[in-house]
Each structure stands twice: as structure tokens, then as C-alpha cells.
Write a protein that holds these residues in place. Sequence first.
Motif, short mmCIF file in Angstrom:
data_model
loop_
_atom_site.label_atom_id
_atom_site.label_comp_id
_atom_site.label_asym_id
_atom_site.label_seq_id
_atom_site.Cartn_x
_atom_site.Cartn_y
_atom_site.Cartn_z
N PHE A 95 28.29 -19.93 18.61
CA PHE A 95 28.31 -18.66 17.87
C PHE A 95 26.98 -17.93 18.01
CE2 PHE A 95 27.30 -22.26 15.21
CZ PHE A 95 26.11 -21.89 14.59
N CYS A 96 27.04 -16.64 17.78
CA CYS A 96 25.84 -15.80 17.82
C CYS A 96 24.97 -16.11 16.61
CB CYS A 96 26.25 -14.32 17.82
SG CYS A 96 24.85 -13.19 17.59
N LYS A 97 23.68 -16.38 16.85
CA LYS A 97 22.76 -16.74 15.76
C LYS A 97 22.50 -15.57 14.82
CE LYS A 97 19.85 -18.78 18.81
NZ LYS A 97 18.63 -19.43 19.33
N LYS A 98 22.72 -14.36 15.30
CA LYS A 98 22.45 -13.19 14.46
C LYS A 98 23.64 -12.84 13.56
CE LYS A 98 20.84 -8.41 14.82
NZ LYS A 98 20.43 -7.36 15.78
N CYS A 99 24.84 -12.80 14.13
CA CYS A 99 25.98 -12.30 13.35
C CYS A 99 27.05 -13.37 13.07
CB CYS A 99 26.63 -11.10 14.04
SG CYS A 99 27.53 -11.50 15.55
N GLY A 100 26.94 -14.54 13.71
CA GLY A 100 27.89 -15.62 13.41
C GLY A 100 29.21 -15.56 14.15
N GLU A 155 32.41 -9.24 23.37
CA GLU A 155 31.09 -9.24 22.73
C GLU A 155 31.22 -9.66 21.28
OE1 GLU A 155 29.51 -5.27 23.00
OE2 GLU A 155 30.62 -4.62 21.23
N CYS A 156 30.08 -10.09 20.73
CA CYS A 156 30.06 -10.51 19.33
C CYS A 156 29.99 -9.29 18.43
CB CYS A 156 28.88 -11.44 19.09
SG CYS A 156 27.28 -10.63 19.27
N LEU A 157 30.04 -9.54 17.15
CA LEU A 157 30.06 -8.45 16.16
C LEU A 157 28.81 -7.56 16.23
CD1 LEU A 157 31.91 -7.48 13.85
CD2 LEU A 157 30.64 -9.01 12.32
N CYS A 158 27.64 -8.14 16.39
CA CYS A 158 26.41 -7.33 16.44
C CYS A 158 26.15 -6.78 17.84
CB CYS A 158 25.22 -8.15 15.93
SG CYS A 158 24.59 -9.40 17.08
N GLY A 159 26.85 -7.28 18.83
CA GLY A 159 26.74 -6.75 20.19
C GLY A 159 25.65 -7.37 21.04
N GLU A 160 24.87 -8.31 20.48
CA GLU A 160 23.78 -8.91 21.27
C GLU A 160 24.31 -9.85 22.35
OE1 GLU A 160 20.10 -9.75 20.09
OE2 GLU A 160 20.01 -8.18 18.58
N VAL A 161 25.41 -10.56 22.03
CA VAL A 161 25.98 -11.52 22.99
C VAL A 161 27.20 -10.88 23.63
CG1 VAL A 161 26.94 -13.82 23.31
CG2 VAL A 161 25.19 -13.44 21.56
#
Length: 130
Positions: free
Chosen positions: A78-83, A10-16
Motif C-alpha cells: 500500500f501507499c505509505k501516504k494515502c493507504g 494510481e493510488c488515491l493521493c496519486g504518488e504511486v
Amino acid sequence: MKTHKTLKGECLCGEVSWQLSGPYEFFGMCQCSRCRKATGAAFATNLFVKAEQFKWLSGKEMVHEYVMEKPNTFGNAFCKKCGSRSPRFSPARGWMMAPLGSTMETPEIEPTLVCAKNHTDWFKKLEEIL
Ligand SMILES: [Zn+2]
Ligand SMILES: [Zn+2]
């Protein structure tokens, strides 16, 4: 019959988030200049699987993909929210590639150092420490 481990990332913010199941095709640690720019790190660490062994768990719509002009096949997702880097389809190989740094689990495959000669002088005798 061998059962293969399933890895979740998962990405840093957890959305992806996503999961991959083995057997894995390739585990590349690439230090070419494009991978270093895309990651901001000394290596890109990517695990490759056949597309049918990859599944998005959440946030696919949050992924932005940058693809270089042809004839390049290089890109970055990349995740649009956290990069954080996210998985993307690799047209060159026909596989999904996922950033292994986004999972805390260990794949059942050893890494291969890619582009060993194409690096800065940050590391000396790098092949010996892998
Ligand atoms: Zn994120
Ligand atoms: Zn590379």
C-alpha cells in the motif's frame, strides 16, 4: 496480430502509479478472509500479469509491503501516504498483481470468483449475479 490494451492505475493521493499491458494472466475476485481483511471490502479484485508486462510509473519508493510469516505467501502492499492498495509481486504465481479498483479502465479478461465458499453471509447466490 492482436494489440492488447494498456491499463494505468494510481493510488488515491496519486504518488504511486503503474501500468500493465496484456495479455493478462488472471483476473481474480477473491473473497477469502485474508483478502477481505487486506482490502476492508467484500472482494479483492486483482489483475495478474507477467512481471515484464508491469511497470512502475511513479512512487515505487512510497510503497510499503507487509508479508505474512512463512509458510504463508500472502501479503499486502500500500501507499505509505494515502493507504491505497498498490501492486505487489506474487511469489506463489511469479506474477505481478495489481488492484484493479485503482484503474477506471476495463481489462480484456473476465473475472474469476475465487474462494466462492469462503465468505460471510453478506451475499446470497453471489455466483448468479456475476
Ligand atoms: Zn497514495
Ligand atoms: Zn483471497
